[in-house]
Enzyme design. Sequence first.
Site, PDB file in Angstrom:
ATOM      1  CG  HIS A  31      -0.371   0.322   2.502  1.00 43.82           C
ATOM      2  ND1 HIS A  31      -0.239   1.622   2.947  1.00 43.82           N
ATOM      3  CD2 HIS A  31       0.135  -0.458   3.472  1.00 43.82           C
ATOM      4  CE1 HIS A  31       0.324   1.610   4.146  1.00 43.82           C
ATOM      5  NE2 HIS A  31       0.564   0.353   4.483  1.00 43.82           N
ATOM      6  CB  CYS A  32       1.160   4.206  -1.882  1.00 42.47           C
ATOM      7  SG  CYS A  32      -0.403   4.553  -2.705  1.00 42.47           S
ATOM      8  CB  ALA A  33      -0.069   8.104   0.917  1.00 40.95           C
TER       9      ALA A  33
END
Length: 192
Positions: A31-33
């Site tokens: 996952h990213c932000a």
Amino acid sequence: MKRSKNMNFQKLAADILKNVGGNENIISLVHCATRLRFTLKNVSKANEEKIKELPGVIGVVNKAQFQVVIGNDVAFVYNELIKLGDLKKQESENSGKFKGNIFERLIYVITGIFQPLIAAIAAAGMLKAVLLILTNYFGLSKDGQNYQIINFVADAAFYFLPILIAHSTAVKFKTNQYLAMAVGALLVHPSR
């Protein structure tokens, strides 16, 4: 990170897992932000429309990677997905099994290498922006100690980027991380 109230992350994670084709369809998940980034064995098994309708999902992006946009609560949903699907074990079992054309495989490798570095690069860029604002609008002197310290911290991620990339690449290819970082350090050695 503040957790949203009235959001059942476990249910959302279970619904997403079901609609991406289940455990057996997932090669890896990061996952990213704001997004869950899936690498799927068979993208056609994912039900984009059902995922888009789930409460808590902002949208879906299906290019090279199958991405589910969650927003600020992405880390909570990610943690529940890892628990529900035992995805760390799944990822180790599926490593190297990604199929696709050469472009898709190249994108898969590049995103896998640079994904962990995004936070460091973004933080360094934000510090540079803050430094620019402080010097242009608040009179921070470029000769002062405060400027030098902030500039040094902001430059560190960019200066040592070859070492960071070497480490991330070694993790991606499951090779010796220390040897890779030593090779990366050759690129930043001052006497080269």
